[in-house]
Design a protein around this motif. Structure first.
Motif, PDB file in Angstrom:
ATOM      1  N   SER A   1      -7.132 -27.849  32.350  1.00 20.16           N
ATOM      2  CA  SER A   1      -6.738 -29.252  32.373  1.00 20.16           C
ATOM      3  C   SER A   1      -6.752 -29.778  33.797  1.00 20.16           C
ATOM      4  O   SER A   1      -6.723 -29.018  34.773  1.00 20.16           O
ATOM      5  CB  SER A   1      -5.337 -29.418  31.783  1.00 20.16           C
ATOM      6  OG  SER A   1      -4.361 -28.867  32.665  1.00 20.16           O
ATOM      7  N   GLY A   2      -6.752 -31.102  33.913  1.00 11.33           N
ATOM      8  CA  GLY A   2      -6.690 -31.708  35.235  1.00 11.33           C
ATOM      9  C   GLY A   2      -5.422 -31.323  35.975  1.00 11.33           C
ATOM     10  O   GLY A   2      -5.440 -31.060  37.179  1.00 11.33           O
ATOM     11  N   ASP A   3      -4.303 -31.263  35.256  1.00 16.47           N
ATOM     12  CA  ASP A   3      -3.044 -30.882  35.894  1.00 16.47           C
ATOM     13  C   ASP A   3      -3.100 -29.455  36.410  1.00 16.47           C
ATOM     14  O   ASP A   3      -2.635 -29.160  37.523  1.00 16.47           O
ATOM     15  CB  ASP A   3      -1.885 -31.040  34.911  1.00 16.47           C
ATOM     16  CG  ASP A   3      -1.543 -32.496  34.635  1.00 16.47           C
ATOM     17  OD1 ASP A   3      -1.914 -33.350  35.458  1.00 16.47           O
ATOM     18  OD2 ASP A   3      -0.909 -32.762  33.596  1.00 16.47           O
ATOM     19  N   ALA A   4      -3.674 -28.550  35.617  1.00 17.63           N
ATOM     20  CA  ALA A   4      -3.780 -27.148  36.041  1.00 17.63           C
ATOM     21  C   ALA A   4      -4.698 -27.023  37.248  1.00 17.63           C
ATOM     22  O   ALA A   4      -4.422 -26.245  38.172  1.00 17.63           O
ATOM     23  CB  ALA A   4      -4.286 -26.288  34.887  1.00 17.63           C
ATOM     24  N   PHE A   5      -5.775 -27.793  37.266  1.00 18.13           N
ATOM     25  CA  PHE A   5      -6.688 -27.778  38.402  1.00 18.13           C
ATOM     26  C   PHE A   5      -5.973 -28.241  39.669  1.00 18.13           C
ATOM     27  O   PHE A   5      -6.076 -27.612  40.726  1.00 18.13           O
ATOM     28  CB  PHE A   5      -7.894 -28.675  38.109  1.00 18.13           C
ATOM     29  CG  PHE A   5      -8.874 -28.793  39.234  1.00 18.13           C
ATOM     30  CD1 PHE A   5      -9.880 -27.862  39.400  1.00 18.13           C
ATOM     31  CD2 PHE A   5      -8.800 -29.852  40.135  1.00 18.13           C
ATOM     32  CE1 PHE A   5     -10.797 -27.976  40.441  1.00 18.13           C
ATOM     33  CE2 PHE A   5      -9.707 -29.975  41.174  1.00 18.13           C
ATOM     34  CZ  PHE A   5     -10.703 -29.028  41.326  1.00 18.13           C
TER      35      PHE A   5
END
Length: 271
Positions: free
Chosen positions: A247-251
């Motif tokens: 996900s974008g948050d994980a990235f």
């Protein structure tokens, strides 16, 4: 949500040099030279200030090949170098990026949605002569994605291009026609995003793969795992577009926020 990593920046085929990576973690992002002088872009090799040293991009090279594929005999040297425009793409100040490459780029980028991430990697080389590698140099969060195609009505193309005024593909479009008769993806971003100040993340490793005779650049296994790379392959010789499943948050948690990366972050990335 998804992440796409795009290979960008000047290299030995077009600029005749790679951006330097310095011992203190600073580095130079240098866009590719524009293929044509018919552009509204004002950034040139002579005006592009280097971030870590005195001088401009023109100091990195003595000749450029604006079109290394198709017109490799056309070189620019001497006084003409300083005034040659850049294809300022991605533009990290305006958070905009455009793309027409068909080798997985257009299809993966046009599928991005608001809130997704587009990350950018480039070749960098340490001045002491160590082997060059591909490094993640920045990213931005996707805000808007549009596509212009050659078969669109002219007024529709012009309207889409006008919505992305800072994009390099808009700047070199003429009378509503893009430079090449190909679909072009136009992506405008929003924060968090931008160019890293220091400590780009090494994506590549260089080795002889089993069954091969020569060494090549490959995506690091640790990066493929951490980013959950699902498309793009392992060979990095030709700057593939990577589609990642995280996900974008994980990235963002993994790579940090541009402008805030530290040496400790870089040590984690190298592990």
């Amino acid at each position: 949500m998804t992440v796409v990593l795009a290979g960008v920046g000047a290299d030995s085929t077009n600029l005749g040099a790679l951006g330097p990576l310095y011992d203190d973690g600073r580095f130079e992002y240098v866009p590719i030279p524009e293929k044509t002088c018919e552009t509204d872009e004002t950034a040139t090799l002579g005006s592009w200030d280097l971030r870590a040293t005195d001088g401009t991009a023109v100091d990195l090279t003595s000749r450029i090949t604006p079109q290394p594929i198709g017109d490799a005999d056309r070189t620019v040297t001497g006084d003409e170098l300083e005034s040659w425009p850049f294809h300022h793409d991605p533009n990290f100040e305006a958070l905009t990026y455009g793309e027409h490459r068909t080798s997985g780029y257009v299809s993966r980028l046009r599928a991005l949605e608001s809130g997704d991430i587009v990350g950018f990697y480039a070749g960098l080389r340490r001045p002491d002569g160590d082997r060059a590698h591909r490094y993640l140099i920045g990213y931005f969060t996707v805000d808007r994605v549009d596509v212009v195609t050659p078969d669109m009505p002219r007024d529709e193309r012009e309207s889409i291009l006008a919505a992305h005024p800072d994009n390099a593909h808009t700047k070199r479009a003429r009378d509503g026609e893009c430079y090449l008769e190909k679909p072009v993806v136009l992506i405008d971003g929003r924060e968090p995003g931008g160019l890293f100040d220091r400590h780009p993340i090494q994506l590549s490793e260089y080795y002889v793969k089993s069954g091969n005779e020569r060494a090549q650049y490959y995506l690091r296994e640790s990066i493929a795992s951490a980013f959950d790379v699902r498309a793009g392959g392992k060979n990095m010789m030709y700057k593939p577009a990577y589609r990642c499943g995280l996900s974008g948050d994980a990235f963002r948690r993994h790579v940090g926020v541009p402008g805030e990366r530290t040496a400790d972050d870089a040590a984690v990335d190298a592990a």
